[in-house]
Design a protein around this motif. Structure first.
Motif, PDB file in Angstrom:
ATOM      1  N   SER A  14       0.918  -1.073  -0.339  1.00  0.00           N
ATOM      2  CA  SER A  14       0.357  -0.103   0.220  1.00  0.00           C
ATOM      3  C   SER A  14       1.016   1.247   0.122  1.00  0.00           C
ATOM      4  O   SER A  14       0.402   1.908  -0.855  1.00  0.00           O
ATOM      5  CB  SER A  14      -0.939   0.146   1.144  1.00  0.00           C
ATOM      6  OG  SER A  14      -1.578   1.340   0.866  1.00  0.00           O
ATOM      7  N   VAL A  15       1.827   1.016   0.812  1.00  0.00           N
ATOM      8  CA  VAL A  15       2.720   2.089   0.596  1.00  0.00           C
ATOM      9  C   VAL A  15       3.215   2.760  -0.395  1.00  0.00           C
ATOM     10  O   VAL A  15       3.478   3.655  -0.757  1.00  0.00           O
ATOM     11  CB  VAL A  15       4.008   1.979   1.868  1.00  0.00           C
ATOM     12  CG1 VAL A  15       4.536   3.172   2.251  1.00  0.00           C
ATOM     13  CG2 VAL A  15       2.854   2.103   3.523  1.00  0.00           C
ATOM     14  N   CYS A  16       4.060   1.208  -1.217  1.00  0.00           N
ATOM     15  CA  CYS A  16       4.477   2.060  -1.890  1.00  0.00           C
ATOM     16  C   CYS A  16       3.725   1.928  -3.472  1.00  0.00           C
ATOM     17  O   CYS A  16       4.228   2.922  -4.127  1.00  0.00           O
ATOM     18  CB  CYS A  16       5.695   0.658  -2.234  1.00  0.00           C
ATOM     19  SG  CYS A  16       6.441  -0.215  -0.983  1.00  0.00           S
ATOM     20  N   GLN A  17       2.630   1.170  -3.610  1.00  0.00           N
ATOM     21  CA  GLN A  17       1.744   1.885  -4.813  1.00  0.00           C
ATOM     22  C   GLN A  17       1.305   2.943  -4.524  1.00  0.00           C
ATOM     23  O   GLN A  17       1.020   3.963  -5.782  1.00  0.00           O
ATOM     24  CB  GLN A  17       0.195   0.866  -4.316  1.00  0.00           C
ATOM     25  CG  GLN A  17       0.225   0.690  -5.535  1.00  0.00           C
ATOM     26  CD  GLN A  17      -1.067   0.009  -5.652  1.00  0.00           C
ATOM     27  OE1 GLN A  17      -1.677   0.070  -4.658  1.00  0.00           O
ATOM     28  NE2 GLN A  17      -1.633  -0.877  -6.612  1.00  0.00           N
ATOM     29  N   GLN A  18       1.350   3.929  -3.549  1.00  0.00           N
ATOM     30  CA  GLN A  18       0.962   4.786  -3.304  1.00  0.00           C
ATOM     31  C   GLN A  18       1.742   6.426  -4.012  1.00  0.00           C
ATOM     32  O   GLN A  18       2.061   7.429  -4.304  1.00  0.00           O
ATOM     33  CB  GLN A  18       0.788   5.828  -1.839  1.00  0.00           C
ATOM     34  CG  GLN A  18      -0.100   4.343  -1.678  1.00  0.00           C
ATOM     35  CD  GLN A  18      -1.418   5.610  -2.444  1.00  0.00           C
ATOM     36  OE1 GLN A  18      -2.335   6.427  -2.727  1.00  0.00           O
ATOM     37  NE2 GLN A  18      -3.072   4.517  -2.499  1.00  0.00           N
ATOM     38  N   PHE A  19       3.020   5.258  -4.028  1.00  0.00           N
ATOM     39  CA  PHE A  19       4.256   6.358  -4.213  1.00  0.00           C
ATOM     40  C   PHE A  19       4.491   6.527  -6.072  1.00  0.00           C
ATOM     41  O   PHE A  19       4.292   7.399  -6.069  1.00  0.00           O
ATOM     42  CB  PHE A  19       5.965   5.255  -4.664  1.00  0.00           C
ATOM     43  CG  PHE A  19       6.159   5.323  -2.451  1.00  0.00           C
ATOM     44  CD1 PHE A  19       5.563   6.788  -1.531  1.00  0.00           C
ATOM     45  CD2 PHE A  19       7.711   4.647  -2.232  1.00  0.00           C
ATOM     46  CE1 PHE A  19       5.815   6.015  -0.665  1.00  0.00           C
ATOM     47  CE2 PHE A  19       8.201   4.702  -1.027  1.00  0.00           C
ATOM     48  CZ  PHE A  19       7.029   5.113   0.068  1.00  0.00           C
ATOM     49  N   GLN A  20       4.234   5.298  -6.329  1.00  0.00           N
ATOM     50  CA  GLN A  20       3.998   4.943  -7.578  1.00  0.00           C
ATOM     51  C   GLN A  20       2.111   6.102  -8.379  1.00  0.00           C
ATOM     52  O   GLN A  20       2.203   7.113  -9.315  1.00  0.00           O
ATOM     53  CB  GLN A  20       3.475   3.578  -8.490  1.00  0.00           C
ATOM     54  CG  GLN A  20       3.710   3.547 -10.160  1.00  0.00           C
ATOM     55  CD  GLN A  20       2.180   3.654 -11.067  1.00  0.00           C
ATOM     56  OE1 GLN A  20       1.612   3.782 -10.007  1.00  0.00           O
ATOM     57  NE2 GLN A  20       2.662   3.467 -11.876  1.00  0.00           N
ATOM     58  N   ILE A  21       1.344   5.996  -7.159  1.00  0.00           N
ATOM     59  CA  ILE A  21      -0.275   6.282  -7.795  1.00  0.00           C
ATOM     60  C   ILE A  21       0.349   7.962  -7.698  1.00  0.00           C
ATOM     61  O   ILE A  21       0.066   8.504  -8.882  1.00  0.00           O
ATOM     62  CB  ILE A  21      -1.198   6.014  -6.832  1.00  0.00           C
ATOM     63  CG1 ILE A  21      -1.424   4.878  -7.184  1.00  0.00           C
ATOM     64  CG2 ILE A  21      -2.042   6.732  -7.325  1.00  0.00           C
ATOM     65  CD1 ILE A  21      -3.390   4.212  -6.013  1.00  0.00           C
ATOM     66  N   THR A  22       0.866   8.061  -7.373  1.00  0.00           N
ATOM     67  CA  THR A  22       0.964   9.795  -6.390  1.00  0.00           C
ATOM     68  C   THR A  22       2.269  10.559  -7.266  1.00  0.00           C
ATOM     69  O   THR A  22       1.658  11.174  -8.727  1.00  0.00           O
ATOM     70  CB  THR A  22       1.480   9.526  -5.524  1.00  0.00           C
ATOM     71  OG1 THR A  22       1.443   9.641  -4.074  1.00  0.00           O
ATOM     72  CG2 THR A  22       1.840  11.928  -4.796  1.00  0.00           C
ATOM     73  N   VAL A  23       2.423  10.388  -8.272  1.00  0.00           N
ATOM     74  CA  VAL A  23       3.718  10.569  -9.262  1.00  0.00           C
ATOM     75  C   VAL A  23       3.760  10.037 -10.746  1.00  0.00           C
ATOM     76  O   VAL A  23       4.852  10.763 -11.296  1.00  0.00           O
ATOM     77  CB  VAL A  23       5.054  10.377  -8.404  1.00  0.00           C
ATOM     78  CG1 VAL A  23       5.662  10.979  -7.339  1.00  0.00           C
ATOM     79  CG2 VAL A  23       5.774   9.591  -8.799  1.00  0.00           C
ATOM     80  N   ALA A  24       3.189   9.264 -10.795  1.00  0.00           N
ATOM     81  CA  ALA A  24       2.934   8.711 -12.052  1.00  0.00           C
ATOM     82  C   ALA A  24       2.243   9.307 -13.010  1.00  0.00           C
ATOM     83  O   ALA A  24       2.654  10.139 -14.481  1.00  0.00           O
ATOM     84  CB  ALA A  24       2.359   7.547 -12.146  1.00  0.00           C
ATOM     85  N   ALA A  25       1.206  10.351 -13.372  1.00  0.00           N
ATOM     86  CA  ALA A  25       1.276  11.091 -14.192  1.00  0.00           C
ATOM     87  C   ALA A  25       1.661  12.268 -14.114  1.00  0.00           C
ATOM     88  O   ALA A  25       2.294  12.806 -15.494  1.00  0.00           O
ATOM     89  CB  ALA A  25      -0.467  11.791 -14.132  1.00  0.00           C
ATOM     90  N   LEU A  26       2.457  12.654 -13.041  1.00  0.00           N
ATOM     91  CA  LEU A  26       3.442  13.823 -13.382  1.00  0.00           C
ATOM     92  C   LEU A  26       4.872  13.375 -13.570  1.00  0.00           C
ATOM     93  O   LEU A  26       5.584  14.574 -15.201  1.00  0.00           O
ATOM     94  CB  LEU A  26       4.159  14.542 -11.614  1.00  0.00           C
ATOM     95  CG  LEU A  26       2.447  15.424 -10.980  1.00  0.00           C
ATOM     96  CD1 LEU A  26       3.553  15.870  -9.424  1.00  0.00           C
ATOM     97  CD2 LEU A  26       2.703  16.785 -11.219  1.00  0.00           C
ATOM     98  N   PHE A  27       5.361  12.092 -13.696  1.00  0.00           N
ATOM     99  CA  PHE A  27       6.299  11.820 -14.245  1.00  0.00           C
ATOM    100  C   PHE A  27       6.530  11.474 -15.513  1.00  0.00           C
ATOM    101  O   PHE A  27       7.050  12.522 -16.875  1.00  0.00           O
ATOM    102  CB  PHE A  27       6.904  10.154 -13.504  1.00  0.00           C
ATOM    103  CG  PHE A  27       7.359   9.876 -14.006  1.00  0.00           C
ATOM    104  CD1 PHE A  27       8.413  10.230 -14.527  1.00  0.00           C
ATOM    105  CD2 PHE A  27       7.221   8.507 -15.106  1.00  0.00           C
ATOM    106  CE1 PHE A  27      10.558   9.061 -15.392  1.00  0.00           C
ATOM    107  CE2 PHE A  27       8.123   7.689 -15.836  1.00  0.00           C
ATOM    108  CZ  PHE A  27       9.860   8.181 -15.501  1.00  0.00           C
ATOM    109  N   LEU A  28       5.397  11.324 -16.087  1.00  0.00           N
ATOM    110  CA  LEU A  28       4.600  10.656 -17.592  1.00  0.00           C
ATOM    111  C   LEU A  28       4.461  12.495 -18.338  1.00  0.00           C
ATOM    112  O   LEU A  28       5.085  12.838 -19.033  1.00  0.00           O
ATOM    113  CB  LEU A  28       3.224  10.591 -17.594  1.00  0.00           C
ATOM    114  CG  LEU A  28       3.884   9.206 -17.396  1.00  0.00           C
ATOM    115  CD1 LEU A  28       2.332   8.725 -17.609  1.00  0.00           C
ATOM    116  CD2 LEU A  28       4.924   8.304 -18.316  1.00  0.00           C
ATOM    117  N   LEU A  29       4.758  13.431 -17.860  1.00  0.00           N
ATOM    118  CA  LEU A  29       4.207  15.185 -17.932  1.00  0.00           C
ATOM    119  C   LEU A  29       5.357  15.718 -18.156  1.00  0.00           C
ATOM    120  O   LEU A  29       5.593  16.531 -18.756  1.00  0.00           O
ATOM    121  CB  LEU A  29       2.899  15.505 -17.411  1.00  0.00           C
ATOM    122  CG  LEU A  29       1.886  17.150 -17.269  1.00  0.00           C
ATOM    123  CD1 LEU A  29       1.555  16.958 -18.812  1.00  0.00           C
ATOM    124  CD2 LEU A  29       1.848  17.264 -16.360  1.00  0.00           C
TER     125      LEU A  29
END
Length: 414
Positions: free
Chosen positions: A227-242
């Motif tokens: 859960s903790v690690c998944q939130q890392f990905q969910i939180t920054v993924a859109a910003l990373f791609l943008l």
């Protein structure tokens, strides 16, 4: 399944899942593009969205154990429709701000806790226990279809009409979901209680059952870590791609949707894979595949390197669906009826409650290690977390038990 009430629940769930997936991409894009939010502000949005699981999940499990489940589901859908509906209304008058978004996602987060806990315990009241795996597989297919269709639609809605419009579509999906739930004909009964125990006792009963059960305890530990690690990905993924891969909102949605087709495949093959490999074995194998998929995502770069993202998401989608279907079906089968809501709430708490911690840490990590570095940490964490299941009693099992056994769990009270 030819069950009329199940079809209505399935349609309502599909609409609610679709709304959730639109929201998952549209809200951070709205914040980043329209309101020029920073990575820390986006992480605050995600933290507020999941904070209610940390603060309320266990209490909600005890409360919903005393409530009519369908009524809870309908109220939660209507409340979320009102909350998200306020966003396009404010945007139309040029009054939308980050504080309003914070309030909207926080309110929706509280209502989502009620919906999630009630939803996880409503299915056993509609279908026989022998149909739980099939029913959960079909409900999980909703997640898969939403994962495939909603991000692409959300990205293009943001690009063509703006983020506020996308959030407005989300509000409409919750209204439609509530309409289908109200059409379910099965009596919506208050669970029978032999004696109403104090709230603290009811919460402790759910915790005690999970932590004394050798398989549910390990599943819970794995869920806390991922859960903790998944939130890392969910939180920054859109910003990373943008901001690092330099994609438009429409392309971000398309890339997300293309990668998550694995979830649709997972929902279609999970029963056959369970019969072939064994349900217990399939659970820890899925956890390993999830880690491998997450480790591919930070390899994404402009050009041909973009292929890493959909491949990683494909493996992630397959593994999460397969793992979730068997986890939920197993928990529903081995939990006595009187503890269903409390155990579901405990499971939801263990999975979602660490989310605010992960979301808050994601903002800090993105500022220190960068967006790509945060994704590497997410992948490494999910991969290492799989060891909870690999080194558990599941390694010595092939099939999962099909019914609750009082002696085996060591739990006796309610």
């Amino acid at each position: 399944m030819g069950h009329g009430d199940f079809r209505r629940l399935w349609l309502a769930d599909a609409l609610s899942q679709f709304g959730d997936r639109i929201n998952l991409l549209a809200v951070p894009l709205l914040a980043a593009i329209t309101l020029q939010a920073t990575a820390v502000q986006v992480s605050v949005l995600r933290t507020l969205e999941t904070l209610a699981y940390l603060l309320l999940a266990l209490q909600v499990g005890a409360w919903t154990n005393r409530m009519r489940k369908r009524r809870v589901l309908v109220a939660a859908d209507l409340g979320r429709a009102m909350a998200f509906g306020s966003v396009p209304l404010a945007a139309a008058f040029g009054a939308l701000t980050m504080p309003q978004l914070y309030v909207v996602v926080a309110v929706a987060g509280v209502l989502s806790v009620f919906f999630e806990v009630a939803h996880r315990t409503y299915l056993p009241s509609l279908v026989a226990r022998s149909q739980l795996v099939e029913g959960n597989a079909r409900l999980q297919a909703n997640v898969s279809v939403a994962a495939v269709a909603a991000p692409g639609l959300s990205g293009w809605l943001v690009q063509l009409f703006g983020g506020a419009t996308a959030v407005g579509v989300n509000a409409v999906s919750f209204l439609w979901s509530a309409a289908w739930l109200r059409r379910i004909r099965a009596p919506d009964q208050v669970p029978v209680a032999l004696a109403r125990a104090p709230l603290r006792r009811e919460i402790s009963d759910g915790l005690r059952f999970v932590f004394r059960h050798p398989v549910l305890r390990v599943i819970g530990a794995h869920n806390v870590c991922v859960s903790v690690c998944q939130q890392f990905q969910i939180t920054v993924a859109a910003l990373f791609l943008l901001r690092e891969v330099h994609l438009s909102p429409g392309m971000i949605g398309l890339l997300q949707a293309g990668g998550l087709t694995g979830a649709l495949l997972g929902s279609a093959v999970t029963r056959r894979l369970g019969r072939w490999l064994g349900e217990a074995r399939l659970m820890w194998i899925s956890a390993l595949v999830w880690g491998a998929g997450y480790l591919m995502i930070p390899l994404t770069t402009p050009g041909w390197g973009m292929a890493w993202y959909p491949v990683g998401n494909f493996l992630t989608g397959v593994s999460i669906v397969v793992l979730n279907v068997h986890q939920v079906s197993y928990r529903q089968a081995v939990t006595p009826e009187r503890l269903q809501s409390r155990v579901a709430a405990t499971s939801a708490f263990l999975y979602f409650a660490p989310g605010p911690v992960g979301s808050a840490l994601a903002g800090v990590l993105a500022s220190v290690a960068g967006l790509r570095g945060t994704l590497w940490l997410a992948g490494a964490g999910v991969a290492v977390s799989a060891l909870w299941l690999v080194c558990s009693p599941l390694r010595r099992m092939r099939q999962l038990p099909e019914a609750y056994e009082e002696v085996r769990t060591g739990s006796h009270g309610a």
